[in-house]
Scaffold this motif. Structure first.
Motif, short mmCIF file in Angstrom:
data_model
loop_
_atom_site.label_atom_id
_atom_site.label_comp_id
_atom_site.label_asym_id
_atom_site.label_seq_id
_atom_site.Cartn_x
_atom_site.Cartn_y
_atom_site.Cartn_z
N GLY A 44 0.65 -1.29 -0.14
CA GLY A 44 0.04 -0.09 -0.09
C GLY A 44 1.02 1.22 0.04
N ALA A 83 0.98 -4.06 5.17
CA ALA A 83 -0.49 -3.51 4.84
C ALA A 83 -1.38 -3.73 5.88
N SER A 84 -1.30 -5.08 6.45
CA SER A 84 -2.23 -5.33 7.43
C SER A 84 -2.12 -4.61 8.48
N VAL A 87 -3.01 -0.58 7.31
CA VAL A 87 -4.37 0.01 6.76
C VAL A 87 -5.37 0.58 7.61
N PRO A 88 -5.54 -0.32 8.95
CA PRO A 88 -6.66 0.39 10.04
C PRO A 88 -6.14 1.53 10.55
N ALA A 91 -4.82 6.36 5.53
CA ALA A 91 -5.38 6.18 4.53
C ALA A 91 -4.02 5.51 3.64
N THR A 92 -4.47 4.42 2.63
CA THR A 92 -3.27 3.95 2.14
C THR A 92 -2.76 4.97 1.09
N TYR A 97 0.36 7.40 6.15
CA TYR A 97 0.52 5.95 5.94
C TYR A 97 2.07 5.82 5.84
N SER A 158 -11.06 -3.59 0.78
CA SER A 158 -10.10 -4.33 1.60
C SER A 158 -10.61 -5.30 2.37
N THR A 164 -13.36 -10.26 -0.39
CA THR A 164 -12.73 -9.73 -1.78
C THR A 164 -13.32 -10.54 -2.70
#
Length: 584
Positions: A44, A83-84, A87-88, A91-92, A97, A158, A164
């Motif tokens: 990301g 990414a995991s 992401v929370p 913003a990617t 980030y 996501s 997905t």
């Protein structure tokens, strides 16, 4: 640990190694360019962050690592875990980030480096192979599913694998056919070249090593061809094909990431898990390659090397890195003799960042997605599942549960589930130790299981071998086993515990044995030990149990049998003489 001022490979460098290191450095660089861009996208992050993570980390590892051929840099699993984790929190692709990704690399690096100074290299064996296989295989499937949106040019939310795929099924009418066509052709090309290019070139007379290397460099050919096509056709404007866009040129200025307690509190667990998984993966790759050349890997040095690489990545604007399997194999096959090959790759990557980033402007995201998919599907390990299922179903179940946890719960949750399963299987197995009643092999001083061998036993003596350390989880089971043997063996006068496999007696087990000895004595049954290991015996001597059994602990089972035979003969002789003596 005293850190060396200069690595041994550098002080003893030989001129004849240079050609192999140069060749390997060049080939790995060509392979690293598309991978660093693709894995940054997977994490990301902007593409340049992947490039930044491919310069200083290589130099840092070369100075402190112990492997001669491990290729450090961005990898798929660490990118997915990054990414995991992020992401929370932001913003990617946003500046926040990116800053969190840099901080994650710093925290991971410091954790690894501290573990190296504390000599915690044994952590490399903390996770069982089936659990690691399940985690990596699950991550590979999750990555593949996650890349379908980029491959097909469709926006998807996501989530886990099921979410997905459900969203993709509902968005089939929004697929960008041009983007999907470019990505599909790239995917087909990469699959074909991976499977058939090398064998075909070998049949054509090309040297096996050259043929293998050419097949490994197919992703770069796909990147060049796709980029040239998009630049010439303008499908990014006319058909909405998503491209990388402008990639900033110039090397980043080294800077220490800003430290904020709230962010660090949110990232410490992901950093720890990335450190653990990255370290285990790196050591596994490094050891497998080192064995081929009769070299040795030092896990404590690997902690320092990978830790330093992550700190260097953070200082240069990168994200978490570790040793990559595919690049390391290519590095090895290309003739790398020392980490100088990594330093050469770092120099070449720096030149790319300094003046060639404009070449990536028209690179379509669908081709990067195809590159990732082909790379990670090779990590899906079906063979380990088959082997574990036939050999040990507990390991196979651990693998499957870890795999499912990654897919349907989450990456961090999946690896934590794997850690718990590794420990649970260990406790479960040790809580059910193998115990065997043994007898003497005729004419020898060897003792074997009475259910497996033809052996001699002594009436009144039950010799029980315990094949596991005794602790809180299995002490009660031992007591139950002894009580069962007494009930099923009438006339038992002595229980001999053979403790040759017992490396540890914890407080619970000691208490159980103490009460057992008293209980047996009240029933005129003697408790004896044989073949007690030195460290266990040293601790046992100072306990009330050890003092009570001072003359009932034998060096060998043979001696215990002789002592029982002599005592039995003496008691029989006394019994025969008693009536005659009473008449006088």
């Amino acid at each position: 640990m005293k850190l060396p001022s200069m690595p041994a490979w550098l002080t003893h460098y030989q001129r004849q190694w240079l050609s192999g290191d140069l060749t390997a450095g060049l080939i790995v660089t060509v392979m690293l360019i598309p991978q660093s861009l693709a894995y940054a996208m997977l994490a990301g992050l902007p593409p340049q962050v992947g490039l930044y993570a491919s310069v200083l980390p290589l130099v840092a590892y070369a100075l402190l690592g112990s492997s001669m051929t491990l290729a450090v840099g961005p990898v798929a699993v660490a990118s997915l875990m990054t990414a995991s984790a992020l992401v929370p929190l932001a913003a990617t692709g946003s500046p926040e980030y990116v800053a969190l990704g840099i901080l994650l690399a710093l925290m991971s690096g410091l954790m690894l480096f501290a573990a190296g100074l504390l000599r915690l290299g044994f952590l490399a064996y903390f996770l069982s192979h089936p659990v690691i296989s399940g985690f990596i295989s699950g991550s590979a499937v999750l990555i593949t599913i996650g890349q379908l949106k980029s491959l097909l040019g469709v926006a998807l939310p996501s989530g886990n694998a099921f979410g997905t795929l459900t969203a993709l099924a509902q968005s089939l009418d929004r697929i960008n056919l041009v983007s999907a066509g470019i990505g599909g052709l790239a995917l087909l090309f990469l699959v074909v070249t991976r499977k058939w290019l090398s064998p075909g070139l070998k049949r054509a007379g090309l040297a096996p090593k050259v043929a293998d290397l050419m097949s490994r460099l197919a992703p770069m050919a796909a990147v060049i061809a796709a980029t040239a096509y998009v630049a010439a056709s303008g499908v990014d404007r006319t058909a909405g094909v998503s491209i990388v866009g402008a990639v900033p040129s110039g090397l980043p200025s080294p800077a220490f990431p800003a430290l904020q307690w709230q962010q660090m509190n949110s990232l410490w667990l992901p950093a720890l898990l990335i450190s653990l998984v990255g370290f285990v993966e790196s050591v596994s790759v490094a050891q497998s390659l080192a064995l081929r050349r009769g070299q040795r890997i030092q896990p404590d040095r690997e902690l320092l090397g990978i830790g330093a690489a992550n700190v260097a990545s953070a200082l240069s604007g990168g994200y978490p890195v570790t040793g990559g399997f595919a690049r390391s194999v290519v590095n090895f096959s290309a003739g790398a003799h020392t980490p100088a090959a990594g330093v050469i790759s770092a120099v070449l990557m720096a030149l790319v960042i300094a003046g060639m980033t404009g070449w990536f402007h028209y690179l379509p995201h669908s081709v990067l997605a195809a590159t990732i998919i082909v790379a990670v599907t090779a990590l899906i390990d079906v063979d380990t599942l088959k082997e574990a299922w036939h050999y040990d179903k507990a390991d196979a179940i651990s693998l499957l549960l870890t795999f499912a946890g990654v897919l349907f719960i989450g990456v961090e949750e999946g690896i934590m589930l794997g850690v718990v399963l590794s420990l649970a299987v260990l406790v479960w197995r040790s809580s059910r130790p193998h115990m065997a009643v043994v007898g003497r092999v005729p004419g020898t001083e060897h003792f074997r299981n009475i259910d497996r061998h033809q052996v001699d036993t002594l009436p009144g003596l039950v010799a029980l071998r315990v094949d596991e350390s005794l602790y809180f989880a299995n002490a009660q089971l031992l007591e139950e086993k002894i009580e069962t043997l007494i009930q099923t063996t009438p006339g038992t006068r002595c229980i001999l515990l053979i403790l040759s496999a017992v490396n540890q007696l914890d407080t619970t087990a000691l208490g159980t044995l103490t009460e057992l000895e008293k209980s047996l004595a009240a029933r005129n049954i003697m408790l004896q030990f044989s073949e007690v290991k030195g460290p266990v015996l040293d601790r046992l001597h100072s306990t009330p149990l050890g003092k009570r059994m001072k003359n009932r602990i034998f060096l060998s089972t043979h001696q215990a049998f002789l002592a029982f035979t002599d005592a039995h003969a003496l008691s029989m002789d006394t019994a025969r003489r008693t009536p005659w003596s009473s008449m006088h």
